[in-house]
Design a protein around this motif. Structure first.
Motif, PDB file in Angstrom:
ATOM      1  N   THR A  30     -33.200  18.956 130.193  1.00 61.55           N
ATOM      2  CA  THR A  30     -34.511  18.951 130.833  1.00 61.55           C
ATOM      3  C   THR A  30     -35.392  17.826 130.300  1.00 61.55           C
ATOM      4  OG1 THR A  30     -34.342  21.341 131.077  1.00 61.55           O
ATOM      5  CG2 THR A  30     -36.520  20.387 131.327  1.00 61.55           C
ATOM      6  N   ALA A  31     -35.323  17.605 128.987  1.00 66.96           N
ATOM      7  CA  ALA A  31     -36.157  16.569 128.368  1.00 66.96           C
ATOM      8  C   ALA A  31     -35.786  15.170 128.825  1.00 66.96           C
ATOM      9  CB  ALA A  31     -36.062  16.660 126.850  1.00 66.96           C
ATOM     10  N   THR A  32     -34.556  14.955 129.221  1.00 66.04           N
ATOM     11  CA  THR A  32     -34.168  13.620 129.692  1.00 66.04           C
ATOM     12  C   THR A  32     -34.185  13.513 131.213  1.00 66.04           C
ATOM     13  OG1 THR A  32     -31.841  14.229 129.527  1.00 66.04           O
ATOM     14  CG2 THR A  32     -32.799  13.030 127.688  1.00 66.04           C
ATOM     15  N   ALA A  33     -33.900  14.602 131.907  1.00 68.66           N
ATOM     16  CA  ALA A  33     -33.821  14.528 133.365  1.00 68.66           C
ATOM     17  C   ALA A  33     -35.211  14.404 133.997  1.00 68.66           C
ATOM     18  CB  ALA A  33     -33.102  15.756 133.917  1.00 68.66           C
ATOM     19  N   LEU A  34     -36.182  15.142 133.487  1.00 66.62           N
ATOM     20  CA  LEU A  34     -37.510  15.088 134.089  1.00 66.62           C
ATOM     21  C   LEU A  34     -38.133  13.690 134.037  1.00 66.62           C
ATOM     22  CD1 LEU A  34     -39.138  18.500 133.110  1.00 66.62           C
ATOM     23  CD2 LEU A  34     -38.419  17.721 135.367  1.00 66.62           C
ATOM     24  N   PRO A  35     -38.196  13.040 132.887  1.00 64.70           N
ATOM     25  CA  PRO A  35     -38.782  11.688 132.894  1.00 64.70           C
ATOM     26  C   PRO A  35     -37.956  10.689 133.699  1.00 64.70           C
ATOM     27  CG  PRO A  35     -38.648  12.520 130.653  1.00 64.70           C
ATOM     28  CD  PRO A  35     -37.929  13.481 131.526  1.00 64.70           C
ATOM     29  N   LEU A  36     -36.631  10.837 133.646  1.00 59.79           N
ATOM     30  CA  LEU A  36     -35.782   9.916 134.394  1.00 59.79           C
ATOM     31  C   LEU A  36     -35.987  10.070 135.901  1.00 59.79           C
ATOM     32  CD1 LEU A  36     -33.518   7.796 134.087  1.00 59.79           C
ATOM     33  CD2 LEU A  36     -31.914   9.658 134.375  1.00 59.79           C
ATOM     34  N   PHE A  37     -36.060  11.308 136.363  1.00 62.61           N
ATOM     35  CA  PHE A  37     -36.251  11.528 137.795  1.00 62.61           C
ATOM     36  C   PHE A  37     -37.689  11.254 138.238  1.00 62.61           C
ATOM     37  CE2 PHE A  37     -32.454  14.608 137.793  1.00 62.61           C
ATOM     38  CZ  PHE A  37     -31.588  13.561 137.989  1.00 62.61           C
ATOM     39  N   LEU A  38     -38.635  11.303 137.313  1.00 60.28           N
ATOM     40  CA  LEU A  38     -39.998  10.905 137.673  1.00 60.28           C
ATOM     41  C   LEU A  38     -40.107   9.390 137.817  1.00 60.28           C
ATOM     42  CD1 LEU A  38     -42.183  13.306 135.507  1.00 60.28           C
ATOM     43  CD2 LEU A  38     -41.928  13.305 137.990  1.00 60.28           C
ATOM     44  N   LEU A  39     -39.367   8.666 136.993  1.00 58.19           N
ATOM     45  CA  LEU A  39     -39.374   7.207 137.098  1.00 58.19           C
ATOM     46  C   LEU A  39     -38.584   6.708 138.304  1.00 58.19           C
ATOM     47  CD1 LEU A  39     -38.902   6.166 133.374  1.00 58.19           C
ATOM     48  CD2 LEU A  39     -40.963   5.965 134.755  1.00 58.19           C
ATOM     49  N   MET A  40     -37.465   7.345 138.553  1.00 59.80           N
ATOM     50  CA  MET A  40     -36.612   6.929 139.670  1.00 59.80           C
ATOM     51  C   MET A  40     -36.054   8.193 140.320  1.00 59.80           C
ATOM     52  SD  MET A  40     -33.570   4.176 139.475  1.00 59.80           S
ATOM     53  CE  MET A  40     -33.111   3.244 140.905  1.00 59.80           C
ATOM     54  N   PRO A  41     -36.482   8.506 141.523  1.00 59.32           N
ATOM     55  CA  PRO A  41     -36.014   9.733 142.180  1.00 59.32           C
ATOM     56  C   PRO A  41     -34.492   9.724 142.366  1.00 59.32           C
ATOM     57  CG  PRO A  41     -37.894   8.814 143.340  1.00 59.32           C
ATOM     58  CD  PRO A  41     -37.487   7.808 142.320  1.00 59.32           C
ATOM     59  N   PRO A  42     -33.891  10.903 142.463  1.00 52.16           N
ATOM     60  CA  PRO A  42     -32.436  10.984 142.594  1.00 52.16           C
ATOM     61  C   PRO A  42     -31.879  10.231 143.803  1.00 52.16           C
ATOM     62  CG  PRO A  42     -33.325  13.133 142.064  1.00 52.16           C
ATOM     63  CD  PRO A  42     -34.486  12.226 142.298  1.00 52.16           C
ATOM     64  N   THR A  43     -32.644  10.156 144.893  1.00 45.19           N
ATOM     65  CA  THR A  43     -32.136   9.425 146.062  1.00 45.19           C
ATOM     66  C   THR A  43     -32.024   7.927 145.763  1.00 45.19           C
ATOM     67  OG1 THR A  43     -34.393   9.295 146.925  1.00 45.19           O
ATOM     68  CG2 THR A  43     -33.010  11.105 147.723  1.00 45.19           C
ATOM     69  N   GLU A  44     -32.989   7.384 145.032  1.00 45.64           N
ATOM     70  CA  GLU A  44     -32.918   5.972 144.667  1.00 45.64           C
ATOM     71  C   GLU A  44     -31.792   5.723 143.659  1.00 45.64           C
ATOM     72  OE1 GLU A  44     -36.620   4.324 143.413  1.00 45.64           O
ATOM     73  OE2 GLU A  44     -37.701   5.111 145.154  1.00 45.64           O
ATOM     74  N   LEU A  45     -31.596   6.662 142.736  1.00 41.44           N
ATOM     75  CA  LEU A  45     -30.480   6.538 141.799  1.00 41.44           C
ATOM     76  C   LEU A  45     -29.144   6.560 142.538  1.00 41.44           C
ATOM     77  CD1 LEU A  45     -31.515   8.805 138.800  1.00 41.44           C
ATOM     78  CD2 LEU A  45     -31.074   6.366 138.747  1.00 41.44           C
ATOM     79  N   TRP A  46     -29.015   7.461 143.496  1.00 36.73           N
ATOM     80  CA  TRP A  46     -27.778   7.558 144.271  1.00 36.73           C
ATOM     81  C   TRP A  46     -27.538   6.273 145.058  1.00 36.73           C
ATOM     82  CZ3 TRP A  46     -23.545  10.155 144.171  1.00 36.73           C
ATOM     83  CH2 TRP A  46     -22.691  10.136 145.261  1.00 36.73           C
ATOM     84  N   HIS A  47     -28.597   5.743 145.650  1.00 36.44           N
ATOM     85  CA  HIS A  47     -28.465   4.496 146.407  1.00 36.44           C
ATOM     86  C   HIS A  47     -28.059   3.344 145.482  1.00 36.44           C
ATOM     87  CE1 HIS A  47     -29.108   1.537 149.509  1.00 36.44           C
ATOM     88  NE2 HIS A  47     -29.934   0.870 148.707  1.00 36.44           N
ATOM     89  N   ALA A  48     -28.642   3.287 144.287  1.00 32.62           N
ATOM     90  CA  ALA A  48     -28.286   2.232 143.334  1.00 32.62           C
ATOM     91  C   ALA A  48     -26.829   2.358 142.890  1.00 32.62           C
ATOM     92  CB  ALA A  48     -29.213   2.285 142.127  1.00 32.62           C
ATOM     93  N   LEU A  49     -26.372   3.583 142.678  1.00 29.07           N
ATOM     94  CA  LEU A  49     -24.982   3.765 142.272  1.00 29.07           C
ATOM     95  C   LEU A  49     -24.005   3.434 143.391  1.00 29.07           C
ATOM     96  CD1 LEU A  49     -25.222   7.039 140.172  1.00 29.07           C
ATOM     97  CD2 LEU A  49     -24.763   4.729 139.351  1.00 29.07           C
ATOM     98  N   THR A  50     -24.306   3.865 144.600  1.00 29.71           N
ATOM     99  CA  THR A  50     -23.402   3.538 145.714  1.00 29.71           C
ATOM    100  C   THR A  50     -23.396   2.040 145.990  1.00 29.71           C
ATOM    101  OG1 THR A  50     -25.173   4.032 147.310  1.00 29.71           O
ATOM    102  CG2 THR A  50     -23.553   5.785 146.830  1.00 29.71           C
ATOM    103  N   THR A  51     -24.518   1.382 145.812  1.00 23.26           N
ATOM    104  CA  THR A  51     -24.565  -0.069 145.980  1.00 23.26           C
ATOM    105  C   THR A  51     -23.742  -0.759 144.884  1.00 23.26           C
ATOM    106  OG1 THR A  51     -26.758   0.081 146.952  1.00 23.26           O
ATOM    107  CG2 THR A  51     -26.090  -2.071 146.141  1.00 23.26           C
ATOM    108  N   HIS A  52     -23.827  -0.240 143.681  1.00 22.25           N
ATOM    109  CA  HIS A  52     -23.058  -0.838 142.578  1.00 22.25           C
ATOM    110  C   HIS A  52     -21.562  -0.676 142.805  1.00 22.25           C
ATOM    111  CE1 HIS A  52     -21.846  -2.067 138.604  1.00 22.25           C
ATOM    112  NE2 HIS A  52     -21.255  -0.897 138.411  1.00 22.25           N
ATOM    113  N   PHE A  53     -21.129   0.485 143.260  1.00 16.96           N
ATOM    114  CA  PHE A  53     -19.704   0.724 143.418  1.00 16.96           C
ATOM    115  C   PHE A  53     -19.140   0.131 144.696  1.00 16.96           C
ATOM    116  CE2 PHE A  53     -20.422   4.389 140.476  1.00 16.96           C
ATOM    117  CZ  PHE A  53     -19.679   3.870 139.441  1.00 16.96           C
ATOM    118  N   SER A  54     -19.924   0.109 145.765  1.00 13.48           N
ATOM    119  CA  SER A  54     -19.397  -0.403 147.040  1.00 13.48           C
ATOM    120  C   SER A  54     -19.752  -1.856 147.286  1.00 13.48           C
ATOM    121  CB  SER A  54     -19.896   0.470 148.182  1.00 13.48           C
ATOM    122  OG  SER A  54     -21.300   0.360 148.309  1.00 13.48           O
ATOM    123  N   GLY A  55     -20.730  -2.347 146.611  1.00  9.03           N
ATOM    124  CA  GLY A  55     -21.179  -3.715 146.853  1.00  9.03           C
ATOM    125  C   GLY A  55     -22.363  -3.692 147.796  1.00  9.03           C
ATOM    126  N   PRO A  56     -23.115  -4.808 147.857  1.00  7.85           N
ATOM    127  CA  PRO A  56     -24.329  -4.824 148.699  1.00  7.85           C
ATOM    128  C   PRO A  56     -24.055  -4.813 150.166  1.00  7.85           C
ATOM    129  CG  PRO A  56     -24.126  -6.867 147.393  1.00  7.85           C
ATOM    130  CD  PRO A  56     -22.972  -5.993 147.070  1.00  7.85           C
TER     131      PRO A  56
END
Length: 162
Positions: free
Chosen positions: A136-162
């Protein structure tokens, strides 16, 4: 010899008129039970919790620092080499940024989540609550800085390419 040891009563042999076969066994006093000493906790489990806690506590700030330094390096490269905003970003810096993000997510979220699930399976309440608090202590600040949808998009972009 001390007086206490010298004055001990000696065992007297039974008298001939005394029948020893009908004697009853001495009874225990009520309320006395043998003390049960529990086995010490398994040292492997303790080493597992300590290792996972150290991996989370030391790995998360280091992964965050690595992500920030990689991002600052990307900004520095862009500031010195880029005059035209339409030129594409350098691929090696983007891959390094994606890899740093993966390390951050693995150490900040996956390690405490795995430890929480393992503590629940092994029925260790203190470890469960401790790692749930760490998650909880790490997930809350991380998800406040970058929402899970943006994290997912960044990861899929990294793995699949732009």
């Amino acid at each position: 010899m001390s007086p206490k040891k010298h004055k001990r009563p000696k065992h007297h042999p039974p008298t001939p008129g005394h029948d020893t076969t009908t004697e009853t066994a001495p009874t225990r006093r009520p309320g006395r039970a043998p003390v049960v000493i529990p086995d010490p906790p398994d040292r492997r489990i303790t080493a597992l919790w300590t290792g996972l806690a150290l991996l989370w506590a030391l790995g998360t700030p280091l992964a965050l620092a690595h992500l920030l330094f990689t991002f600052m390096d990307l900004q520095d490269t862009l500031a010195h080499t880029r005059a035209d905003p339409s030129t594409p970003l350098p691929g090696d810096h983007i891959n390094a940024l994606g890899t740093a993000l993966i390390w951050l997510l693995a150490l900040a979220l996956a390690v405490p989540l795995l430890a929480t699930l393992l503590a629940a399976l092994l029925r260790r309440k203190i470890a469960f609550f401790g790692f749930a608090a760490a998650l909880t202590a790490t997930a809350l600040p991380l998800f406040l800085l970058m929402p899970p949808t943006e994290l997912w998009h960044a990861l899929t972009t990294h793995f699949s390419g732009p």
